[in-house]
Write an enzyme that holds these catalytic residues in place. Structure first.
Site, PDB file in Angstrom:
ATOM      1  N   HIS A 260       0.824  -1.207   0.000  1.00  0.00           N
ATOM      2  CA  HIS A 260       0.000   0.000   0.000  1.00  0.00           C
ATOM      3  C   HIS A 260       0.863   1.265   0.000  1.00  0.00           C
ATOM      4  CE1 HIS A 260       0.817  -0.682   4.280  1.00  0.00           C
ATOM      5  NE2 HIS A 260       0.611   0.612   4.463  1.00  0.00           N
ATOM      6  N   ASN A 261       0.405   2.249  -0.733  1.00  0.00           N
ATOM      7  CA  ASN A 261       1.048   3.567  -0.885  1.00  0.00           C
ATOM      8  C   ASN A 261       2.322   3.528  -1.717  1.00  0.00           C
ATOM      9  OD1 ASN A 261      -0.934   4.502   0.862  1.00  0.00           O
ATOM     10  ND2 ASN A 261       0.407   4.491   2.654  1.00  0.00           N
TER      11      ASN A 261
END
Length: 353
Positions: A260-261
């Protein structure tokens, strides 16, 4: 479908010699080739194997005496793997299917472009948008509001969660999952992993008063650029607040994890079983070898190459080749490895004294 040797050479951007009107039905390794196959003998190492097969035509290396190899026709390929790419594109069969299967479940508010193929048991959510000429395989699920560009291919079992956007000509192999929640949890008080980072392991760790992990939801989604390919069973997690991003032209192998990210640049290669942890930024044209791992919150510069099974624990400047665990410059790793190999011999010399 058949092609002449001349037609194939034109598709490869290569030169053809001999009986260029011979019809070719498929490609084959030299020893297994039949008379209607184009044998792939692109390096001298494969030359002797031509005698074991029945090929009349072959793709051969520059300078090869193709007539002495018993061929009626030949295509000269200066760059073997590039020729392989163009040849397989020419000979590959088109994807099957026509129109939208009556067994697909499509929300009335979904927008489906022209010439889209949707296979049986696919599920298309409310407000989803699918661009013209895209191909959706069987058992694909597309969540509400997902946007898919033109001429994309989503193979069997692909899962696209909410807030996912695909560019044009994206290819997702079977069982790819994009947009699942990131692995993001927090405890009430600092957890042992946080304490370990602060103390670097100098202080003993103890059980926390409250070990409960509180879930951090993923609201940011995923944005995939044009001409990206993702291999079977690979995953790209949704960002927490901002989107996880994969840049234009990047190719992701089977069983790869993008956390994530993370931001992965353009024209990168992420090889099988590699992983990029959350919030790491990977530059353009980076190659991450098989089973290599990149820790979280790092920056990997443009044109970096990470050798297979490398573990990157710190930022990497642009243009560097890294190997080992922890990953170091390739030259440093090789020197360290050689020194380690010499260590038993040196110890024996000390023992003999």
């Amino acid at each position: 479908m058949t092609h002449t040797v001349k037609e194939i050479a034109a598709a490869l951007g290569a030169e053809a010699f001999g009986a260029v009107d011979i019809l070719i039905a498929g490609a084959s390794e030299p020893a297994a080739a039949g008379p209607r196959d184009l044998a792939l003998a692109m390096t001298p190492a494969y030359g002797d194997a031509l005698a074991q097969g029945q090929a009349r035509a072959a793709v051969v290396w520059p300078g090869a005496d193709w007539q002495a190899l018993g061929l009626d026709a030949a295509i000269i390929a200066p760059r073997a793997r590039l020729a392989m790419a163009r040849l397989t594109q020419t000979l590959d069969q088109p994807l099957g299917g026509d129109g939208i299967s009556p067994h697909a479940l499509i929300d009335p508010s979904a927008q489906i472009g022209v010439d889209v193929v949707i296979g049986p048991f696919a599920v298309i959510g409310a407000g989803a948008m699918i661009g013209a000429g895209s191909w959706i395989g069987t058992h694909v699920s597309i969540a509400d509001g997902v946007q898919i560009g033109v001429q994309c291919q989503l193979h069997a079992g692909v899962r696209l969660q909410r807030n996912v956007t695909l560019g044009d000509r994206v290819i997702l192999q079977p069982n790819v999952a994009i947009g699942g929640d990131g692995f993001s949890f927090v405890s009430e008080a600092p957890a042992n992993v946080e304490r370990a980072r602060e103390t670097l392991g100098d202080s003993p760790l103890a059980a926390p008063d409250d070990p409960t992990w509180h879930r951090i939801h993923s609201l940011g989604g995923v944005v995939i650029g044009d001409d990206v390919e993702v291999g079977a069973n690979a995953t790209v997690d949704a960002g927490t607040i901002r989107a996880t991003r994969v840049g234009r032209g990047t190719k992701i192998d089977n069983l790869v994890q993008v956390g994530h990210n993370a931001v992965v640049g353009e024209h990168c290669l992420l090889c099988a079983q590699s992983g990029v942890a959350g919030s790491t930024v990977v530059g353009d044209r980076v190659v991450i070898g098989g089973q290599a791992g990149v820790a979280d919150n790092l920056k990997i510069g443009n044109d970096v190459v990470l050798g297979g099974a490398s573990v990157v624990l710190s930022n990497v400047p642009a243009g560097r080749v890294m190997m080992g665990y922890p990953a170091t410059k390739m030259q440093t790793h090789i020197e360290s490895y050689k020194a380690l190999r010499r260590l038993p011999r040196l110890l024996r010399r000390f023992d003999s004294r």
